[in-house]
Design an enzyme around this catalytic site. Sequence first.
Site, PDB file in Angstrom:
ATOM      1  CE  LYS A 163      42.419  35.391  33.905  1.00  0.00           C
ATOM      2  NZ  LYS A 163      42.946  36.039  35.127  1.00  0.00           N
ATOM      3  CG  ASP A 188      42.699  39.547  35.520  1.00  0.00           C
ATOM      4  OD1 ASP A 188      43.715  40.275  35.651  1.00  0.00           O
ATOM      5  OD2 ASP A 188      42.474  38.560  36.253  1.00  0.00           O
ATOM      6  CE  LYS A 262      42.096  36.074  42.446  1.00  0.00           C
ATOM      7  NZ  LYS A 262      43.177  35.759  41.496  1.00  0.00           N
TER       8      LYS A 262
END
Length: 368
Positions: A163, A188, A262
């Site tokens: 992240k 991300d 997802k």
Amino acid sequence: MRLKKITLHLTEMELVQPFESSLERVETRESVIVEAENSDGTVGWGEGVAFSSPWYTEETVKTSLHMLQDFLIPICLHREYRHPEEVHASFSGIKRNRMAKAAIEMAVWDVYAKQLNRPLSSVLGGTREAVEAGMVIGLDTIPSMLKSIDHALAAGYKRLKVKIKPGYDFDLIHEIRKQYPYIPLMADANSAYTLEDADKLKSLDDFGLMMIEQPLASDDIIDHAVLQKMVNTPICLDESIESAEDARKALDLGSCKIINIKPGRVGGLAETIKIHDLCLKRNIPVWCGGMLETGISRAHNLAAASLPNFTIPGDLSASSRYWKEDLISPEVTVQNGLVAVPSGAGIGFEVDRKKLGKYTKQTFHASN
Ligand SMILES: O=C(O)CCC(=O)c1ccccc1C(=O)O
Ligand SMILES: [Mg+2]
């Protein structure tokens, strides 16, 4: 299929360690587990992946429960489905709320595959017997993140995602690359940047990242198209893609070169297949993202990730990455960097009712 009884189990589980992104720090995870019983007694399982508060998308655990109880379950209980692909279509009168829709849609897929006595992966069109495992490292101090990367690599993970957020980007990736010049690495941002940060994002081009995920706003595909022309690193969209139509528009505009699918975010497995097929046609690789979910959603993700165009290791990690104990038996494990796709009927894992009961705060029943 004719569903005769649907039970919602609202669970709460503590993560083995807090998970931090640019937007939120998650310590405990509430989940909506859907148990759908068909008239022939077959039971299917699904999971709603909305969080307790609307930091990732606008849905929450409470909006999911509301949508399921007051709108979606009444539709499912009064219908005969010949195929799970009909479920999403039967919700066409209800806008958005894709995580709530996915929770029940996936349970119907599980029922369907179990009735056929086939693994869900093969019913979806999956071709892999195992998928490559990827680990996500949440925001922490740089030394802690480096240590987590060490552990993940020692455990065999094939790809690492870290992240990032403004002020926690160039130096972090620079340090990681100093120690690990060649590991498959990606970042991300969970929508933490704007086009004004384009130079900063461009500076990451030197690190050979596989991709940068969702750098700009969660509902944007316009600015991402501008950014993709300025940076060499492929952009991957997560939050911005909620449907196959979203994907088509993003690809037409050139907003990304990779898509994170997802199933929970896009309304379920039928939409997952549509996005997968579209991307395959356009030569766009996809991979399966995670939502800090229990083994039930993870099992669905695993089945989805067995499809041929899921060519990049996803956020598919072992149950023990997030949980002291998972709700499924056996738990998901990583061996030689791979997660085996189960060969049993349906999701291929048993839901452990004792553990489910242990973590359930509230139960809701509906039947016809
Ligand atoms: O390992 C996982 O389950 C996914 C970790 C992750 O990155 C994530 C977790 C929660 C919400 C959004 C995201 C994301 O992919 O953006
Ligand atoms: Mg993401």
